[in-house]
Design an enzyme around this catalytic site. Structure first.
Site, PDB file in Angstrom:
ATOM      1  N   GLU A 128       2.753   2.855  -3.847  1.00 29.25           N
ATOM      2  CA  GLU A 128       3.628   2.545  -2.823  1.00 29.25           C
ATOM      3  C   GLU A 128       4.970   3.387  -3.417  1.00 29.25           C
ATOM      4  OE1 GLU A 128       4.021  -1.535  -2.533  1.00 29.25           O
ATOM      5  OE2 GLU A 128       2.161  -1.731  -1.465  1.00 29.25           O
ATOM      6  N   GLU A 147      -4.087  -2.460  -0.300  1.00 27.64           N
ATOM      7  CA  GLU A 147      -3.926  -3.855  -0.442  1.00 27.64           C
ATOM      8  C   GLU A 147      -3.574  -4.667   0.959  1.00 27.64           C
ATOM      9  OE1 GLU A 147      -0.104  -4.146  -2.687  1.00 27.64           O
ATOM     10  OE2 GLU A 147      -1.011  -2.857  -4.229  1.00 27.64           O
TER      11      GLU A 147
END
Ligand code: FCB
Length: 441
Positions: free
Chosen positions: A167, A352
């Site tokens: 991320e 995710e």
């Protein structure tokens, strides 16, 4: 669960994800100090000033945790390697105990038939590197390359797939513009530099791993589905900028080798000199695209009118205990968008997706029908994308265990397995049992 393995393509991978600082227990095994230890020790940053010193004690209990992961019928396990555990000073002398730990961890996955999917960096930057400017300093790409070489030199021969950075938006914007995550900086120049250096680090790590002969290398970016909060032109412009900063900057940088012109306009005055020359390294080919997805945002302009000041609103959909609206259409939307516009010839993994919730504990059982419902409708979204030709190859649930949810401490529970943070006892939740049935071969 409404779904079973049979509803998905034959080699589709089901996995669960975790990260080092959130579960391992960073206070043991000779790990160095990290920016999250410092951030948590600063009043007001983290709920109850909690940190990852003990977390789930996965460092000592990983065999039990991997038994549970394999027992659920998972095919793969996405984990991360702590830079500070491997190189306590950030560069230089490795911590042999840390290297041994990841070595044993990977072997333990293989022994249980779990495909190892490591991510090199999931946010616990060694403090000595923060002292040198951390992600603001261009040299971080080389420091990160050194870490990559050391850890992948040890485990890279046995992993199934690897990605450099979890991320990048969180590493750069959330942590250097919004100040919400370590190192808690709120500065547009720092943010612009981090926005670039995080991708330069990604490129450097890919180069190093290719140099080691590793294959199946990807990128893990996080995405929110962005909508304007109302029908005004101002909200439309704000939503476009939010989407630019959050989604397009990283996708376009990694998969197209360019930055979106609207975001660049805002950041250009603050960018490091010569950034253009790095775009080739940043956009070198990867083998898969990893997408982390949780929610949507309804965006409007912030109060100050300053660049980057955007208000993140929520609508009236049901929310998780993170205050995130449940919006599976956004997962479908991001998968099709990424598949059509960015990761055109490579597979996509959902690296995710999951929910935090107030699970109900009764007679030793943990009831979380809400999580089963959440997984069902998000798996629907994955299936819909696949049926329309998007090459999605896997789905990883965040998270295997309840764990340290960063600035929100230990009270946000995302796990398929409940963790009692006093006794450290693990209890598989109802969702774990439902998945186990769904994944049976
Ligand atoms: C993601 C992070 C992960 C976890 C989940 C809820 O942004 O990658 O560590 O905090 O959100």
């Amino acid at each position: 669960m409404r779904h079973t393995r049979a509803d998905f393509p034959k080699d589709f991978i089901f996995g669960a994800a975790t990260s080092s600082y959130q579960i391992e227990g960073h206070g043991q095994g000779g790990a160095g100090r990290t920016q999250w230890d410092d951030f948590a020790a600063t009043p007001g940053n983290v709920v109850r000033a909690e940190n990852g010193a003990r977390a789930c004690d996965h460092y000592n209990r990983f065999e039990e945790d991997l038994d549970l992961a394999a027992g659920m019928g998972l095919d793969a396990y996405r984990f991360s390697t702590s830079w500070a555990r491997v190189l306590p000073e950030g560069t230089g002398t490795p911590n042999p105990e840390g290297l041994d730990f990841y070595d044993r961890l990977v072997d333990a996955m293989l022994a249980r038939g779990l495909k190892p999917f490591p991510t090199l960096y999931h946010w616990e930057l060694p403090s000595p590197l923060v002292d040198k400017g951390g992600w603001r300093n261009r040299d971080i790409a080389e420091w990160f390359g050194e870490f990559t070489e050391v850890i992948m030199g040890r485990i890279g021969d046995r992993v199934h797939a690897a990605a450099p950075i979890n991320e990048p938006w969180c590493v750069a914007w959330l942590s250097h513009f919004m100040g919400a995550h370590a190192p808690g900086v709120r500065d547009i120049r720092a943010a612009a530099r981090a926005m670039h250096h995080v991708l330069l680090g990604h490129g450097r790590a890919i180069e190093v791993m290719r140099g080691l002969g590793m294959k199946n290398l990807g990128a893990v970016t996080n995405h929110e589905y962005v909508l304007p909060a109302d029908e005004s032109d101002e909200a439309a412009a704000a939503a476009r900028m939010y989407d630019g900063i959050y989604n397009r900057w990283f996708l376009s940088g990694i998969y197209s080798g360019t930055y979106p012109p609207d975001v660049l306009d805002m950041l250009e005055a603050h960018m490091p000199k010569g950034w253009e020359d790095d775009m080739k390294s940043i956009s070198q080919p990867v083998d898969w695209a990893g997408i982390n997805y949780y929610t949507r945002k309804l965006v409007s302009p912030g109060d100050t009118g300053l660049p980057g000041d955007l208000h993140e609103g929520v609508g009236d959909l049901p929310q998780t205990t993170m205050g995130w609206e449940i919006y599976p259409e956004g997962l479908y939307g991001m998968l099709t968008r990424v598949g059509q516009a960015y990761a055109r010839n490579i597979p996509i993994y959902v690296t995710e997706n999951g929910m935090s919730a107030s699970d109900v504990i009764q007679n030793g059982e943990v009831h979380d029908q809400h999580r089963i419902d959440y997984l069902n409708i998000h798996m629907d979204a994955v299936q819909k994308a696949i049926s329309e030709g998007i090459d999605v190859r896997g789905y990883f649930i965040w998270s295997l265990l309840d764990n340290y949810e960063w600035a929100l401490g230990y009270e946000k529970r995302f796990g398929l397995i409940h963790v009692d943070f006093d006794t450290l006892e693990r209890t598989p939740k109802q969702s774990y049992h439902a998945l186990k049935t769904a994944l049976k071969r």
